[in-house]
Design a protein around this motif. Structure first.
Motif, PDB file in Angstrom:
ATOM      1  N   VAL A  96       0.835  -1.208   0.000  1.00  7.20           N
ATOM      2  CA  VAL A  96       0.000   0.000   0.000  1.00  7.20           C
ATOM      3  C   VAL A  96       0.867   1.254   0.000  1.00  7.20           C
ATOM      4  O   VAL A  96       2.017   1.220   0.452  1.00  7.20           O
ATOM      5  CB  VAL A  96      -0.947   0.021   1.223  1.00  7.20           C
ATOM      6  CG1 VAL A  96      -1.870  -1.187   1.209  1.00  7.20           C
ATOM      7  CG2 VAL A  96      -0.151   0.080   2.515  1.00  7.20           C
ATOM      8  N   PRO A  97       0.329   2.372  -0.485  1.00  9.66           N
ATOM      9  CA  PRO A  97       1.081   3.632  -0.455  1.00  9.66           C
ATOM     10  C   PRO A  97       1.407   4.045   0.977  1.00  9.66           C
ATOM     11  O   PRO A  97       0.656   3.777   1.904  1.00  9.66           O
ATOM     12  CB  PRO A  97       0.116   4.631  -1.112  1.00  9.66           C
ATOM     13  CG  PRO A  97      -0.812   3.792  -1.912  1.00  9.66           C
ATOM     14  CD  PRO A  97      -0.974   2.519  -1.148  1.00  9.66           C
ATOM     15  N   ALA A 114       0.535   6.123  -7.181  1.00  6.73           N
ATOM     16  CA  ALA A 114      -0.930   6.141  -7.269  1.00  6.73           C
ATOM     17  C   ALA A 114      -1.515   5.630  -5.954  1.00  6.73           C
ATOM     18  O   ALA A 114      -1.038   4.652  -5.388  1.00  6.73           O
ATOM     19  CB  ALA A 114      -1.392   5.275  -8.436  1.00  6.73           C
ATOM     20  N   GLN A 115      -2.548   6.281  -5.463  1.00  5.48           N
ATOM     21  CA  GLN A 115      -3.103   5.952  -4.153  1.00  5.48           C
ATOM     22  C   GLN A 115      -4.080   4.789  -4.173  1.00  5.48           C
ATOM     23  O   GLN A 115      -4.402   4.215  -3.129  1.00  5.48           O
ATOM     24  CB  GLN A 115      -3.780   7.194  -3.554  1.00  5.48           C
ATOM     25  CG  GLN A 115      -2.810   8.330  -3.273  1.00  5.48           C
ATOM     26  CD  GLN A 115      -1.720   7.928  -2.300  1.00  5.48           C
ATOM     27  OE1 GLN A 115      -1.980   7.629  -1.141  1.00  5.48           O
ATOM     28  NE2 GLN A 115      -0.478   7.911  -2.773  1.00  5.48           N
ATOM     29  N   PHE A 116      -4.560   4.430  -5.348  1.00  3.40           N
ATOM     30  CA  PHE A 116      -5.445   3.282  -5.515  1.00  3.40           C
ATOM     31  C   PHE A 116      -5.034   2.546  -6.784  1.00  3.40           C
ATOM     32  O   PHE A 116      -4.423   3.127  -7.673  1.00  3.40           O
ATOM     33  CB  PHE A 116      -6.909   3.717  -5.593  1.00  3.40           C
ATOM     34  CG  PHE A 116      -7.386   4.447  -4.372  1.00  3.40           C
ATOM     35  CD1 PHE A 116      -7.622   3.770  -3.185  1.00  3.40           C
ATOM     36  CD2 PHE A 116      -7.580   5.828  -4.396  1.00  3.40           C
ATOM     37  CE1 PHE A 116      -8.043   4.438  -2.049  1.00  3.40           C
ATOM     38  CE2 PHE A 116      -8.006   6.502  -3.269  1.00  3.40           C
ATOM     39  CZ  PHE A 116      -8.236   5.811  -2.085  1.00  3.40           C
ATOM     40  N   ARG A 196     -11.075   7.894 -10.402  1.00  4.26           N
ATOM     41  CA  ARG A 196     -11.524   7.241  -9.174  1.00  4.26           C
ATOM     42  C   ARG A 196     -11.090   8.103  -8.004  1.00  4.26           C
ATOM     43  O   ARG A 196     -10.148   8.890  -8.090  1.00  4.26           O
ATOM     44  CB  ARG A 196     -10.977   5.823  -9.043  1.00  4.26           C
ATOM     45  CG  ARG A 196      -9.496   5.755  -8.694  1.00  4.26           C
ATOM     46  CD  ARG A 196      -8.725   5.110  -9.811  1.00  4.26           C
ATOM     47  NE  ARG A 196      -7.372   4.784  -9.413  1.00  4.26           N
ATOM     48  CZ  ARG A 196      -6.383   5.664  -9.302  1.00  4.26           C
ATOM     49  NH1 ARG A 196      -6.612   6.950  -9.508  1.00  4.26           N
ATOM     50  NH2 ARG A 196      -5.166   5.279  -8.970  1.00  4.26           N
ATOM     51  N   VAL A 197     -11.791   7.927  -6.902  1.00  3.29           N
ATOM     52  CA  VAL A 197     -11.476   8.647  -5.666  1.00  3.29           C
ATOM     53  C   VAL A 197     -11.926   7.763  -4.519  1.00  3.29           C
ATOM     54  O   VAL A 197     -12.893   7.014  -4.648  1.00  3.29           O
ATOM     55  CB  VAL A 197     -12.182  10.024  -5.626  1.00  3.29           C
ATOM     56  CG1 VAL A 197     -13.694   9.883  -5.583  1.00  3.29           C
ATOM     57  CG2 VAL A 197     -11.683  10.851  -4.438  1.00  3.29           C
ATOM     58  N   GLY A 198     -11.218   7.848  -3.414  1.00  5.02           N
ATOM     59  CA  GLY A 198     -11.592   6.947  -2.328  1.00  5.02           C
ATOM     60  C   GLY A 198     -11.148   7.423  -0.972  1.00  5.02           C
ATOM     61  O   GLY A 198     -10.496   8.450  -0.805  1.00  5.02           O
ATOM     62  N   VAL A 199     -11.532   6.595   0.013  1.00  2.00           N
ATOM     63  CA  VAL A 199     -11.188   6.878   1.413  1.00  2.00           C
ATOM     64  C   VAL A 199     -10.599   5.597   2.009  1.00  2.00           C
ATOM     65  O   VAL A 199     -11.166   4.515   1.875  1.00  2.00           O
ATOM     66  CB  VAL A 199     -12.419   7.366   2.214  1.00  2.00           C
ATOM     67  CG1 VAL A 199     -13.580   6.411   2.095  1.00  2.00           C
ATOM     68  CG2 VAL A 199     -12.063   7.625   3.670  1.00  2.00           C
ATOM     69  N   ARG A 200      -9.431   5.737   2.636  1.00  2.00           N
ATOM     70  CA  ARG A 200      -8.704   4.581   3.158  1.00  2.00           C
ATOM     71  C   ARG A 200      -8.658   4.628   4.681  1.00  2.00           C
ATOM     72  O   ARG A 200      -8.547   5.712   5.273  1.00  2.00           O
ATOM     73  CB  ARG A 200      -7.289   4.558   2.579  1.00  2.00           C
ATOM     74  CG  ARG A 200      -6.540   3.257   2.816  1.00  2.00           C
ATOM     75  CD  ARG A 200      -5.126   3.330   2.243  1.00  2.00           C
ATOM     76  NE  ARG A 200      -5.071   3.294   0.799  1.00  2.00           N
ATOM     77  CZ  ARG A 200      -5.018   2.188   0.075  1.00  2.00           C
ATOM     78  NH1 ARG A 200      -5.057   1.001   0.665  1.00  2.00           N
ATOM     79  NH2 ARG A 200      -4.926   2.251  -1.243  1.00  2.00           N
ATOM     80  N   PHE A 201      -8.727   3.454   5.303  1.00  2.00           N
ATOM     81  CA  PHE A 201      -8.673   3.366   6.756  1.00  2.00           C
ATOM     82  C   PHE A 201      -7.226   3.330   7.257  1.00  2.00           C
ATOM     83  O   PHE A 201      -6.407   2.573   6.740  1.00  2.00           O
ATOM     84  CB  PHE A 201      -9.404   2.091   7.239  1.00  2.00           C
ATOM     85  CG  PHE A 201     -10.898   2.155   7.100  1.00  2.00           C
ATOM     86  CD1 PHE A 201     -11.681   2.593   8.142  1.00  2.00           C
ATOM     87  CD2 PHE A 201     -11.496   1.781   5.915  1.00  2.00           C
ATOM     88  CE1 PHE A 201     -13.063   2.659   8.008  1.00  2.00           C
ATOM     89  CE2 PHE A 201     -12.875   1.835   5.764  1.00  2.00           C
ATOM     90  CZ  PHE A 201     -13.662   2.276   6.832  1.00  2.00           C
TER      91      PHE A 201
END
Length: 204
Positions: A96-97, A114-116, A196-201
């Motif tokens: 993961v980043p 890239a974050q995803f 794309r766009v997202g939210v990571r825990f």
């Protein structure tokens, strides 16, 4: 005599082209544009990363928010009539980043990776959330709402799991743009679209 030979050479060169390549039939398209609300991220983020974070360690995890505004750009060539918005829940990748976000140099503008996952292709794990016809459109979700939307037990979510939104564009000329590859959507290179766009825990 020299001008005649020169003109003959040009004619011979032009006459030699026999193949027609697919890239010669290119068409213009539009791209989705996303603006994240960095103030609603539970942990610090950067606009260029197109990623927001939920903090599992905080007591208010369920009410933490993720918000983004969706728009499009047609570069004065094409028009978008609607954007299909797809959502999914995803387990953490094997690699993961880094967090905090690492910003590339020179320029100090974009994340170094890239974050995803790329490419941005709507697959079996993605479900249609909404078809947007009026822009810009702002979305706001809490962690609990995204978990419910994806039938996920929020207490079972692991660090680096993430919710992701992807987009399919419908153009006024009837085309449906379903695939965006890395040369359009890679935020680590400042590409022109945000597919794309997202939210990571995280657990900070």
């Amino acid at each position: 005599m020299k001008p005649t030979i020169f003109m003959l050479s040009i004619l011979l060169i032009c006459a030699c082209k026999k193949a027609h390549y697919e890239w010669e039939d290119y068409q213009y398209t539009a791209v989705p544009i996303v603006t994240i609300d960095t103030t609603k991220s539970a942990l610090p983020t950067r606009q260029a990363g197109k990623v927001v974070f939920f903090n599992k360690k905080a007591a208010d995890l369920a009410s933490q928010q993720f918000s983004f505004t969706l728009e499009w750009a047609g570069f004065n060539k094409v028009t978008v009539t609607s954007i299909e918005v797809y959502n999914s829940y995803n387990k953490a990748e094997s690699s993961v980043p880094a967090y905090p976000l690492v910003i590339s140099s020179p320029g100090n503008q974009y994340t170094n990776i890239a974050q995803f996952p790329l490419p941005s292709i709507v697959g079996a794990n993605d479900h249609l959330y909404e078809t947007v016809t009026e822009f810009p459109k702002t979305f706001i979700f809490t962690a609990a709402e995204l978990a419910a939307l994806n039938n996920v037990d929020l207490s079972a979510v692991a660090v680096n799991d993430y919710f992701l939104f992807k987009f399919i564009l419908n153009l006024s000329d009837g085309r449906r743009i379903v695939t965006f590859y890395n040369n359009i959507c890679d935020e680590s290179r400042g590409e022109p679209g945000d597919c794309r766009v997202g939210v990571r825990f995280k657990n900070q």
